[in-house]
Design a protein around this motif. Structure first.
Motif, mmCIF file in Angstrom:
data_model
loop_
_atom_site.group_PDB
_atom_site.id
_atom_site.type_symbol
_atom_site.label_atom_id
_atom_site.label_comp_id
_atom_site.label_asym_id
_atom_site.label_seq_id
_atom_site.Cartn_x
_atom_site.Cartn_y
_atom_site.Cartn_z
ATOM 1 N N PRO A 93 0.812 -1.233 0.000
ATOM 2 C CA PRO A 93 0.000 0.000 0.000
ATOM 3 C C PRO A 93 0.837 1.271 0.000
ATOM 4 O O PRO A 93 0.492 2.248 -0.674
ATOM 5 C CB PRO A 93 -0.808 -0.132 1.299
ATOM 6 N N LEU A 94 1.949 1.277 0.743
ATOM 7 C CA LEU A 94 2.799 2.459 0.787
ATOM 8 C C LEU A 94 3.557 2.633 -0.525
ATOM 9 O O LEU A 94 3.694 3.766 -1.024
ATOM 10 C CB LEU A 94 3.797 2.344 1.950
ATOM 11 N N ILE A 95 4.033 1.528 -1.098
ATOM 12 C CA ILE A 95 4.786 1.586 -2.361
ATOM 13 C C ILE A 95 3.900 2.138 -3.482
ATOM 14 O O ILE A 95 4.377 2.858 -4.365
ATOM 15 C CB ILE A 95 5.326 0.191 -2.722
ATOM 16 N N LYS A 96 2.611 1.813 -3.453
ATOM 17 C CA LYS A 96 1.690 2.267 -4.502
ATOM 18 C C LYS A 96 1.369 3.757 -4.397
ATOM 19 O O LYS A 96 0.983 4.376 -5.385
ATOM 20 C CB LYS A 96 0.387 1.470 -4.432
ATOM 21 N N LYS A 97 1.529 4.316 -3.205
ATOM 22 C CA LYS A 97 1.113 5.712 -2.991
ATOM 23 C C LYS A 97 2.239 6.716 -3.227
ATOM 24 O O LYS A 97 2.020 7.770 -3.825
ATOM 25 C CB LYS A 97 0.577 5.879 -1.570
ATOM 26 N N VAL A 98 3.426 6.442 -2.710
ATOM 27 C CA VAL A 98 4.527 7.410 -2.788
ATOM 28 C C VAL A 98 5.804 6.709 -3.245
ATOM 29 O O VAL A 98 5.921 5.482 -3.146
ATOM 30 C CB VAL A 98 4.788 8.088 -1.422
ATOM 31 N N TYR A 99 6.746 7.515 -3.720
ATOM 32 C CA TYR A 99 8.037 6.943 -4.095
ATOM 33 C C TYR A 99 8.904 6.762 -2.855
ATOM 34 O O TYR A 99 9.133 7.700 -2.099
ATOM 35 C CB TYR A 99 8.780 7.849 -5.086
ATOM 36 N N VAL A 100 9.334 5.554 -2.667
ATOM 37 C CA VAL A 100 10.264 5.208 -1.604
ATOM 38 C C VAL A 100 11.240 4.194 -2.184
ATOM 39 O O VAL A 100 10.815 3.267 -2.886
ATOM 40 C CB VAL A 100 9.536 4.572 -0.389
ATOM 41 N N PRO A 101 12.545 4.356 -1.953
ATOM 42 C CA PRO A 101 13.484 3.316 -2.403
ATOM 43 C C PRO A 101 13.074 1.965 -1.804
ATOM 44 O O PRO A 101 13.018 1.799 -0.586
ATOM 45 C CB PRO A 101 14.830 3.790 -1.844
ATOM 46 N N LYS A 102 12.759 1.026 -2.662
ATOM 47 C CA LYS A 102 12.146 -0.224 -2.200
ATOM 48 C C LYS A 102 13.084 -1.072 -1.354
ATOM 49 O O LYS A 102 12.629 -1.869 -0.533
ATOM 50 C CB LYS A 102 11.626 -1.006 -3.400
ATOM 51 N N TYR A 103 14.377 -0.901 -1.539
ATOM 52 C CA TYR A 103 15.315 -1.699 -0.756
ATOM 53 C C TYR A 103 15.278 -1.338 0.735
ATOM 54 O O TYR A 103 15.716 -2.116 1.581
ATOM 55 C CB TYR A 103 16.738 -1.537 -1.288
ATOM 56 N N LEU A 104 14.728 -0.149 1.048
ATOM 57 C CA LEU A 104 14.644 0.257 2.452
ATOM 58 C C LEU A 104 13.773 -0.686 3.268
ATOM 59 O O LEU A 104 14.036 -0.927 4.446
ATOM 60 C CB LEU A 104 14.089 1.677 2.566
ATOM 61 N N PHE A 105 12.739 -1.245 2.625
ATOM 62 C CA PHE A 105 11.852 -2.153 3.345
ATOM 63 C C PHE A 105 12.580 -3.453 3.704
ATOM 64 O O PHE A 105 12.353 -4.029 4.762
ATOM 65 C CB PHE A 105 10.615 -2.454 2.503
ATOM 66 N N VAL A 106 13.454 -3.880 2.812
ATOM 67 C CA VAL A 106 14.254 -5.084 3.077
ATOM 68 C C VAL A 106 15.269 -4.809 4.178
ATOM 69 O O VAL A 106 15.407 -5.573 5.139
ATOM 70 C CB VAL A 106 14.969 -5.560 1.794
ATOM 71 N N ILE A 107 15.978 -3.693 4.055
ATOM 72 C CA ILE A 107 17.013 -3.351 5.030
ATOM 73 C C ILE A 107 16.413 -3.137 6.417
ATOM 74 O O ILE A 107 17.021 -3.496 7.425
ATOM 75 C CB ILE A 107 17.787 -2.097 4.569
ATOM 76 N N SER A 108 15.212 -2.569 6.472
ATOM 77 C CA SER A 108 14.582 -2.332 7.783
ATOM 78 C C SER A 108 14.344 -3.648 8.511
ATOM 79 O O SER A 108 14.496 -3.730 9.741
ATOM 80 C CB SER A 108 13.270 -1.568 7.620
ATOM 81 N N ARG A 109 13.966 -4.697 7.777
ATOM 82 C CA ARG A 109 13.750 -6.006 8.403
ATOM 83 C C ARG A 109 15.070 -6.600 8.881
ATOM 84 O O ARG A 109 15.131 -7.253 9.932
ATOM 85 C CB ARG A 109 13.075 -6.952 7.417
ATOM 86 N N ILE A 110 16.123 -6.382 8.121
ATOM 87 C CA ILE A 110 17.444 -6.874 8.535
ATOM 88 C C ILE A 110 17.893 -6.151 9.800
ATOM 89 O O ILE A 110 18.384 -6.774 10.752
ATOM 90 C CB ILE A 110 18.488 -6.669 7.414
ATOM 91 N N PHE A 111 17.702 -4.837 9.842
ATOM 92 C CA PHE A 111 18.125 -4.047 11.000
ATOM 93 C C PHE A 111 17.323 -4.403 12.252
ATOM 94 O O PHE A 111 17.874 -4.488 13.352
ATOM 95 C CB PHE A 111 17.974 -2.555 10.696
#
Length: 258
Positions: A93-111
């Motif tokens: 839902p967030l990716i569809k609404k605004v531009y965000v570097p998609k890799y941030l979602f992956v890195i956030s889970r790693i962190f």
């Protein structure tokens, strides 16, 4: 490269918020909260050490510490990669609404998994104190294998997240894979107990080398060999580069499948 760095710094506050969100969601409505990160490995260590020390009678000094160190490493890899695998889907839902570097979602889970890893290491240190194990200066070297572990998990997480967007069956198949991988990682058994053919297979597992490095500095007061470091560098960073490549190639088509 400078453009990517500037872009990362621009969205770093968002990354902090994503990590905080992941931690809050995981422990929401839990009475003990983050303490479960400390208690879970301790409870599993007690159960596994009682069961396996009596059934298989492995001749390992301080077997509970041996098991717990294996759990800490493997649980981080499993938690980080499982979280990264569904990070893009869950953030649709967030990716569809605004531009965000998609890799941030992956890195956030790693962190967020790394924060749990630090809490698990607290449990490991507590066990070392409780069992009167010596804390040697070599413990200061443990960030080295942990760095390789994080890099390896990030690479695997990027690949899984990119593939899972289109092939949702990966979520179910990966659960089977991690179960098999746990038994192919010397978490609860010494690798010396394995037959030659199986030992070679287990040694091909990148987690085996990283886990051995952690145990060397945490338990045995040994400095890991240069060859172990070289192997860990090659395996982890090759996986990271491969993960970045796959993710970069697939990210533009995410919007069509989430």
């Amino acid at each position: 490269m400078s453009v990517y760095i500037q872009n990362f710094l621009k969205f770093r506050p968002l990354l902090n918020e994503l990590v905080a969100r992941d931690i809050k969601i995981k422990y929401r409505r839990s009475v003990l909260g983050v303490l479960w990160t400390l208690l879970n490995p301790l409870f599993m260590m007690i159960i596994l050490s009682v069961v396996f020390s009596n059934i298989f009678r492995f001749e390992i000094e301080n077997y509970p510490l041996y098991i717990l160190s294996g759990q800490v490493v493997f649980n981080f890899f499993s938690d980080a990669t499982n979280g990264a695998m569904t990070s893009i889907i869950n953030s649709g839902p967030l990716i569809k609404k605004v531009y965000v570097p998609k890799y941030l979602f992956v890195i956030s889970r790693i962190f967020s998994s790394f924060i749990n890893l630090m809490a698990s290491f607290t449990a490991l240190l507590l066990v070392m104190v409780a069992t009167r194990s010596e804390l040697h200066w070599s413990v200061l070297l443990v960030p080295v294998p942990l760095l390789f572990l994080v890099v390896l998990s990030t690479g695997v997480g990027l690949i899984l997240s990119a593939i899972t967007v289109k092939f949702r069956d990966i979520v179910h198949l990966y659960g089977v894979f991690t179960t098999a991988l746990m038994y192919l990682t010397p978490v609860i058994y010494p690798i010396t107990q394995l037959p030659e053919w199986l030992r070679k297979l287990v040694e091909l597992n990148p987690l085996t080398n990283i886990l051995s490095m952690v145990r060397d500095v945490m338990i045995y007061n040994h400095i890991f060999s240069p060859m172990s470091v070289i192997i860990a560098i090659v395996e982890s960073f090759v996986m990271l580069v491969l993960g970045l490549y796959v993710f970069y190639k697939k990210q533009d088509s995410f919007i069509l499948s989430i």
